[in-house]
Enzyme design. Structure first.
Site, PDB file in Angstrom:
ATOM      1  N   PRO A   1       0.855  -1.199   0.000  1.00 26.03           N
ATOM      2  CA  PRO A   1       0.000   0.000   0.000  1.00 26.03           C
ATOM      3  C   PRO A   1       0.891   1.249   0.000  1.00 26.03           C
ATOM      4  O   PRO A   1       1.535   1.557   0.998  1.00 26.03           O
ATOM      5  CB  PRO A   1      -0.803  -0.118   1.301  1.00 26.03           C
ATOM      6  CG  PRO A   1      -0.111  -1.153   2.117  1.00 26.03           C
ATOM      7  CD  PRO A   1       0.842  -1.918   1.277  1.00 26.03           C
TER       8      PRO A   1
ATOM      9  N   ASP B   1       5.776   2.199   2.359  1.00 28.85           N
ATOM     10  CA  ASP B   1       4.842   1.095   2.596  1.00 28.85           C
ATOM     11  C   ASP B   1       4.039   1.444   3.844  1.00 28.85           C
ATOM     12  O   ASP B   1       4.571   1.451   4.957  1.00 28.85           O
ATOM     13  CB  ASP B   1       5.660  -0.190   2.804  1.00 28.85           C
ATOM     14  CG  ASP B   1       4.792  -1.422   2.990  1.00 28.85           C
ATOM     15  OD1 ASP B   1       3.616  -1.272   3.371  1.00 28.85           O
ATOM     16  OD2 ASP B   1       5.299  -2.539   2.757  1.00 28.85           O
ATOM     17  N   HIS B   2       2.766   1.731   3.655  1.00 27.40           N
ATOM     18  CA  HIS B   2       1.948   2.242   4.760  1.00 27.40           C
ATOM     19  C   HIS B   2       1.684   1.183   5.836  1.00 27.40           C
ATOM     20  O   HIS B   2       1.207   1.487   6.922  1.00 27.40           O
ATOM     21  CB  HIS B   2       0.630   2.787   4.205  1.00 27.40           C
ATOM     22  CG  HIS B   2       0.045   3.897   5.039  1.00 27.40           C
ATOM     23  ND1 HIS B   2       0.490   4.203   6.299  1.00 27.40           N
ATOM     24  CD2 HIS B   2      -0.960   4.772   4.779  1.00 27.40           C
ATOM     25  CE1 HIS B   2      -0.211   5.211   6.791  1.00 27.40           C
ATOM     26  NE2 HIS B   2      -1.096   5.580   5.884  1.00 27.40           N
ATOM     27  N   ARG B   3       2.018  -0.089   5.542  1.00 21.63           N
ATOM     28  CA  ARG B   3       1.856  -1.110   6.583  1.00 21.63           C
ATOM     29  C   ARG B   3       2.898  -0.919   7.684  1.00 21.63           C
ATOM     30  O   ARG B   3       2.703  -1.339   8.814  1.00 21.63           O
ATOM     31  CB  ARG B   3       2.021  -2.521   5.977  1.00 21.63           C
ATOM     32  CG  ARG B   3       0.918  -2.890   5.011  1.00 21.63           C
ATOM     33  CD  ARG B   3       1.229  -4.188   4.299  1.00 21.63           C
ATOM     34  NE  ARG B   3       2.453  -4.090   3.509  1.00 21.63           N
ATOM     35  CZ  ARG B   3       2.972  -5.097   2.810  1.00 21.63           C
ATOM     36  NH1 ARG B   3       2.371  -6.271   2.804  1.00 21.63           N
ATOM     37  NH2 ARG B   3       4.079  -4.938   2.114  1.00 21.63           N
TER      38      ARG B   3
ATOM     39  N   ILE C   1       5.142   2.207   7.694  1.00 23.54           N
ATOM     40  CA  ILE C   1       5.434   3.627   7.930  1.00 23.54           C
ATOM     41  C   ILE C   1       4.119   4.417   7.999  1.00 23.54           C
ATOM     42  O   ILE C   1       3.281   4.307   7.101  1.00 23.54           O
ATOM     43  CB  ILE C   1       6.275   4.206   6.756  1.00 23.54           C
ATOM     44  CG1 ILE C   1       7.439   3.279   6.388  1.00 23.54           C
ATOM     45  CG2 ILE C   1       6.705   5.646   7.052  1.00 23.54           C
ATOM     46  CD1 ILE C   1       8.655   3.395   7.192  1.00 23.54           C
TER      47      ILE C   1
END
Ligand code: CAO
Length: 438
Positions: free
Chosen positions: A234, A410-412, A414
């Site tokens: 993501p 990577d929003h998972r 950060i």
């Protein structure tokens, strides 16, 4: 005492010095008769070498990348009790007995009736009703050994949709397992399927003249990798800009000294150094999600990759230990690695082990862009062309050289706030040239 059999490479036709691309067992494993032990790859096909008997592997004599020919020792097997009475050592075979033949992979697409899972036998349950249907054409073209193909068939996995992580993009057992896990978790599948709508095929020739050229090797490898990252990670991109007016003055002053020792001092050199500092300050950016997605792996080293545009496509060589290197040392690495990249002389090791990547389009132009994270890394910095801009200093507008930064992450792993802190930190380090001296 249990009989020990030295398993050797059987008759593999006219091939010699064939590379082992997969060792499928390890010492201590118990195997059945016909269990594949290793996979060989010739320039025509891949083939598995099966065990001639059931038993326990007590010693493995080969490793990935070794070259073998007929008669080369593969392993020592302690034959299982029931085998001992039946299985003769290879040199004790009766004349009419044949040596075990390698299981050769069909060069052509397999016929449907040969390859579809035997419906009359007990077919293993498919892991998910959502698994896409197997496309026989792409399945047959996938780069995988016969044992991996068999494994994929058993699970109903379409190999054409699996991204290979092995040598030359070869699909391994773990890739197939990872694919199934991703589908089970409701993850996206590279190349469409599992809920992803496919791009419809268009016959372009209907609308005018066309020319079709095969993709080059680098694009064939980087394409699936970029796609896998795009559909699995993501992405969010954080933009910022750094005032590099003073840094640019220093760079110009040092440039000719640097050239004398073979170092390339461009803005990128300083950005690499600044990123090394930021990675120390924000360890989440120097981490990866573990393969099972259950934990976060923090790296205690700091290797930074940078994208190089070559005539054959994009490659990402890696500056090792960037945190321990001076600006001149980084400049030397940058010069040498970019030259090797353009001459097609990069070795695999030059492109491995990166913790974070930088994609600089600064010498070309543009303002901002959204780079794709080089997974399993968790962030990538895009750098665009520095431009003079009027910047308000509280009293008046001043002409300042501003460097655009685009951080995709990577929003998972950060959060947006962490990303904004990371780019602000970078901007501060780059604005204060003393931070980067040495
Ligand atoms: N702003 C302004 N000028 C810049 C700049 C920036 N951000 N970055 C570089 N420049 C200048 C350099 O200073 C140099 O000028 P001088 O000779 O006057 O110093 C000139 O542009 C040429 O730089 P360069 O390209 O030789 O060196 P580099 O370190 O900037 O880049 C490399 C090296 C290998 C990254 C680059 O050549 C390259 O391949 N870039 C493309 C990367 C790419 O394709 N990314 C996209 C990946 S996603 O598809």
């Amino acid at each position: 005492m249990a009989d020990k059999i030295e398993i050797k490479v059987p008759d593999i036709g006219d091939f010699e010095n064939v590379e082992i691309i997969d060792v499928l067992v390890k010492a201590g494993d118990t195997v059945e008769k016909e269990t594949p032990l290793i996979t060989l790859e010739t320039d025509k096909a891949a083939m598995d070498i099966p065990s001639p008997a059931a038993g326990k592997i007590v010693e493995l004599k080969v490793g990935n990348g070794d070259k073998v020919s007929e008669g080369s020792a593969i392993a020592v097997l302690e034959a299982a009790a029931e085998e001992k009475t039946e299985t003769k050592k290879p040199d004790e075979k009766k004349p009419e007995e044949k040596k075990p033949q390698a299981q050769k992979e069909e060069a052509k697409p397999a016929k449907a009736e040969e390859t579809k899972p035997a419906e009359s036998k007990s077919e293993p349950a498919r892991p998910s009703a959502d698994l896409p249907a197997v496309n026989e054409e792409t399945f047959s073209k996938a780069h995988a050994s016969p044992s991996v193909r068999k494994f994929a068939r058993e699970l109903g996995v379409d190999l054409g949709k699996v991204t290979g992580s092995g040598v030359k993009g070869r699909i391994t057992h773990d890739d197939v397992k990872g694919f199934v896990k991703s589908v089970m978790r409701g993850g996206a599948v590279a190349g469409g399927g599992a809920g992803l709508p496919q791009v419809r095929a268009v016959d372009f020739a209907k609308f005018g003249d066309i020319e079709t050229k095969p993709l080059n090797r680098i694009k064939k490898i980087s394409g699936p990798h970029l796609h896998a990252s795009w559909v699995n990670v993501p992405h969010v991109t954080q933009h910022d800009e750094a005032d590099i007016t003073d840094l640019e003055t220093m760079r110009k002053a040092l440039k000719s000294d640097a050239e004398k020792v073979g170092a390339k001092l461009t803005p990128l050199t300083f950005v690499i150094k600044a990123c090394a500092q930021a990675l120390q300050e924000f360890p989440d950016f120097n981490s990866s999600l573990s393969a099972d997605g259950e934990s976060q792996v923090f790296k205690k080293y700091c290797h930074i990759g940078f994208a190089v545009d070559t005539p054959n496509g994009l490659v990402v060589p890696v500056v090792r230990d960037a945190d321990k290197k001076s600006i001149f040392d980084i400049g030397k690495d940058l010069g040498e690695l970019s030259e090797k990249a353009r001459d097609g002389k990069l070795k695999a090791a030059d492109m491995q082990g990166g913790c974070f990547s930088i994609s600089s389009l600064g010498s070309i132009g543009g303002t901002y862009f959204t780079p794709i994270v080089n997974a399993p890394e968790v962030a990538i910095l895009g750098v665009s062309k520095a431009q003079m801009k009027p910047v308000w200093n509280g009293k008046k507008f001043m002409p300042r050289l501003m460097l655009p930064l685009s951080l995709s992450y990577d929003h998972r792993i950060i959060d947006g706030a962490a990303a904004a802190r990371f780019t602000s930190f970078l901007a501060e380090v780059l604005a204060e040239r003393r931070n980067l001296v040495l």
